[in-house]
Scaffold this active site. Structure first.
Site, PDB file in Angstrom:
ATOM      1  N   ASP A   9       0.821  -1.080   0.019  1.00 18.94           N
ATOM      2  CA  ASP A   9      -0.067  -0.095   0.029  1.00 18.94           C
ATOM      3  C   ASP A   9       0.652   1.274  -0.048  1.00 18.94           C
ATOM      4  OD1 ASP A   9      -2.033  -1.945   0.244  1.00 18.94           O
ATOM      5  OD2 ASP A   9      -3.258  -0.688   1.492  1.00 18.94           O
ATOM      6  N   ASP A  39      -1.505  -5.343   4.726  1.00 18.40           N
ATOM      7  CA  ASP A  39      -2.556  -4.914   4.642  1.00 18.40           C
ATOM      8  C   ASP A  39      -3.821  -5.846   4.283  1.00 18.40           C
ATOM      9  OD1 ASP A  39      -0.978  -2.844   5.179  1.00 18.40           O
ATOM     10  OD2 ASP A  39      -2.245  -1.463   4.363  1.00 18.40           O
ATOM     11  N   LYS A  40      -3.915  -5.953   2.965  1.00 20.82           N
ATOM     12  CA  LYS A  40      -5.230  -6.560   2.454  1.00 20.82           C
ATOM     13  C   LYS A  40      -4.965  -8.195   2.307  1.00 20.82           C
ATOM     14  CE  LYS A  40      -6.264  -2.356   2.014  1.00 20.82           C
ATOM     15  NZ  LYS A  40      -4.829  -2.083   2.403  1.00 20.82           N
ATOM     16  N   CYS A  59       4.860  -2.248   8.379  1.00 21.36           N
ATOM     17  CA  CYS A  59       5.527  -0.707   8.639  1.00 21.36           C
ATOM     18  C   CYS A  59       5.126  -0.694  10.304  1.00 21.36           C
ATOM     19  CB  CYS A  59       4.550   0.303   8.040  1.00 21.36           C
ATOM     20  SG  CYS A  59       5.251   0.432   6.160  1.00 21.36           S
ATOM     21  N   SER A 110      -5.225   5.285   5.277  1.00 16.32           N
ATOM     22  CA  SER A 110      -4.126   4.352   5.747  1.00 16.32           C
ATOM     23  C   SER A 110      -4.253   4.376   7.201  1.00 16.32           C
ATOM     24  CB  SER A 110      -2.810   4.826   5.208  1.00 16.32           C
ATOM     25  OG  SER A 110      -2.021   4.341   6.018  1.00 16.32           O
TER      26      SER A 110
END
Length: 552
Positions: free
Chosen positions: A78, A120-121, A191, A468
């Site tokens: 992302d 993320d996803k 992150c 985000s």
């Protein structure tokens, strides 16, 4: 065993010959076949180490008598996709990942799964797949990145995006920007703040689909490798004891995850993903339950971007099990939920204590009596909108100002960098929803620029897109219905007065019913931005953000 359908009896001789073409012996073929789904690649920092995690999982499966077979799936970074067309392709991969895993599991009759995501996803996509195929499954992620160091301070990716805003505003020179760039992301891993990836990896622990430690053990620690071996061993125990994802993820564990979400101050994306996970678990989830749970769940953590505390600090303070133990002191969680350990959550957290009350507040002295996320409703968002209350400055919890309306992220970013946004404004970015984007892009570049320019204490941003987990400030997303579906956000005009009251869960535009009716009569949605390829198909099938942006 499910794999008997591809290996047992004379009628499966052809299939066995293909398995032997893989180099498998009769002994290996006779054992349970465990699919290891790895999203390792060389473009996501959080996934570059997953080859090592995969090898450790393989060893764990082998130690416990299984035959591990590795299959891949895709993943998008992302951060790299942020701020350009690429972000349209992030959320949409969640469904591709779930669908592709379903295809691989069903086609090859795997007896069980170990799922290896990190960012993320990919995490929710894999959890959704596990529920859909419902064979014994464990999630083991790659672990969080360590925070960067700059002039004695911890920094993260949020620092970098906000630094761009400071540079554009003339308050940071190029040398300082480049110095930050060199050290903001120092290791592999997801992150380093409580952004979306780490939010979901932590919540996997609370859901019970991952082992304790999954959310917080840093990517570069050898303990992460040991945990991966344990994941391979755990899935074999689950197979033996017939424990499946739908035994673990149900209404009770989903409520636990939402409560932990409130205590942790997770990314607003967690609402979208938990809603989608609930759908796969056949659990009906109304967004209003979030405000109800928030009123009963204190905010115990302020992690980056809400502070300068990072996931490595949460790990050192005791991790997710310590937070769960703290919440259990007021009976907030259901501790009878079964987990991938074969034990209940209560058994998993027994004896765990908080090691640093500066990182995890005691239950009797929280940051706030209310949880970190709120659902807002009103004439501007009748089906709901989401805000990370824990990352909003106190003075912005209630705000009223004129709308500055933009039909894309790019238009808004241009206005922000051209310094045409005034203190008090409410930036409206629309046609960025699941259908209108399509793909529901994250607006991190816009929110980071606002913060970097020192406007986060006077400017709010609302959108039918997403944010985000690295976003902070009065950033209200997932406005539903979206503009492309005729939602009120599509009817707004420059200068309309927007009223935000996060304390009372309200999001309104100050227009008369007659004026709203007039605008609805004259409303014509914009032409679809994308008319071919996967995004075009996605736009035709995707549901509202209030339903988790699932495909129907």
């Amino acid at each position: 065993m499910k794999s008997d359908s591809i290996k047992k009896g004379p009628g499966k001789a052809a299939q066995r010959s293909l398995l032997k073409a893989l180099g498998l012996t009769n002994e290996e073929i006779s054992r349970p076949i465990i699919g290891i789904v790895s999203s390792q690649n060389e473009i996501i920092p959080g996934h570059m180490n997953l080859d090592k995690i995969t090898e450790a999982v393989r060893k764990g499966v082998l130690m416990s008598g299984g035959t591990p077979l590795v299959v891949p799936t895709i993943g998008v970074c992302d951060g790299i996709a942020m701020g350009h067309e690429g972000m349209k392709y992030s959320l949409v991969t969640r469904e591709l990942i779930a669908d592709s895993i379903e295809c691989m599991v069903k086609a090859h009759a795997f007896d069980a799964l170990v799922l290896i995501p990190n960012c993320d996803k990919i995490v929710p996509g894999m959890v959704m797949a596990a529920l859909r195929v419902n064979v014994p499954a464990v999630v083991i992620s790659g672990g969080p990145m360590l925070a960067g160091k700059h002039k004695g301070k911890d920094i993260s990716l949020t620092t970098m995006f906000e630094a761009v805003g400071s540079y554009e505003n003339g308050t940071m020179d190029e040398k300082e920007l480049c110095d930050l760039e060199e050290c903001a992301c120092p290791t592999c891993g997801s992150c380093s703040g409580m952004f979306t990836a780490n939010s979901m990896n932590c919540l996997c622990e609370v859901l019970g689909i991952a082992l304790p430690g999954n959310g917080t053990i840093p990517a570069v620690f050898s303990e992460r490798i040991r945990l991966a071996k344990k994941a391979g061993m755990a899935v074999m125990d689950m197979l033996k004891n017939d424990i499946k994802p739908r035994d673990i993820i149900n209404e009770r564990s989903i409520m636990n995850a939402l409560k932990a979400d409130m205590a942790l101050g997770c990314s607003t994306n967690s609402v979208l993903h938990i809603t989608a996970i609930a759908n796969e678990a056949k659990v009906n989830m109304n967004l209003d339950i979030i405000n109800d749970l928030s009123s009963k769940t204190p905010d115990l953590c302020k992690l980056a971007p809400a502070s300068n505390i990072h996931i490595e600090n949460l790990y050192a303070a005791g991790g997710i099990t310590a937070i769960m133990n703290e919440l259990s002191k007021k009976d907030i969680l259901d501790l009878n939920c079964i987990t991938v350990t074969g034990k209940t959550q209560g058994e998993n957290i027994k004896g765990v204590t908080v090691k640093d009350y500066e990182v995890i507040r005691p239950i009797d002295n929280p940051y706030s009596e209310n949880g970190g996320i709120a659902i807002l409703r009103g004439n501007l968002a009748p089906d709901g909108a989401v805000v990370k209350r824990a990352a909003v400055l106190p003075k912005m919890l209630v705000h009223e100002g004129p709308a500055r309306v933009f039909n894309s992220e790019e238009e808004a970013n241009t206005a922000i960098f051209d310094k045409t946004i005034n203190p008090g404004d409410v930036i409206v970015i629309r046609y960025e929803g699941p259908k209108g984007g399509p793909g529901m892009r994250e607006m991190l570049q816009a929110t980071a620029a606002i913060a970097g320019m020192g406007l986060d204490d006077s400017v709010a941003l609302i959108t039918d897109g997403r944010f985000s987990g690295a976003t902070r400030g009065a950033s209200i997303g997932h406005v539903s219905p979206e503009a492309a579906s005729g939602g009120m956000i599509g009817l707004l005009e420059n200068g309309d007065i927007i009223s935000i009251d996060i304390n009372n869960a309200k999001l309104e535009v100050k227009l008369s019913d007659e004026e709203i009716k007039r605008r609805k009569l004259n409303f014509k949605p914009l032409e679809p931005k994308v008319k071919e390829g996967y995004l075009s198909r996605y736009a035709k099938l995707v549901s509202s953000a209030s339903e988790g942006a699932i495909l129907k």
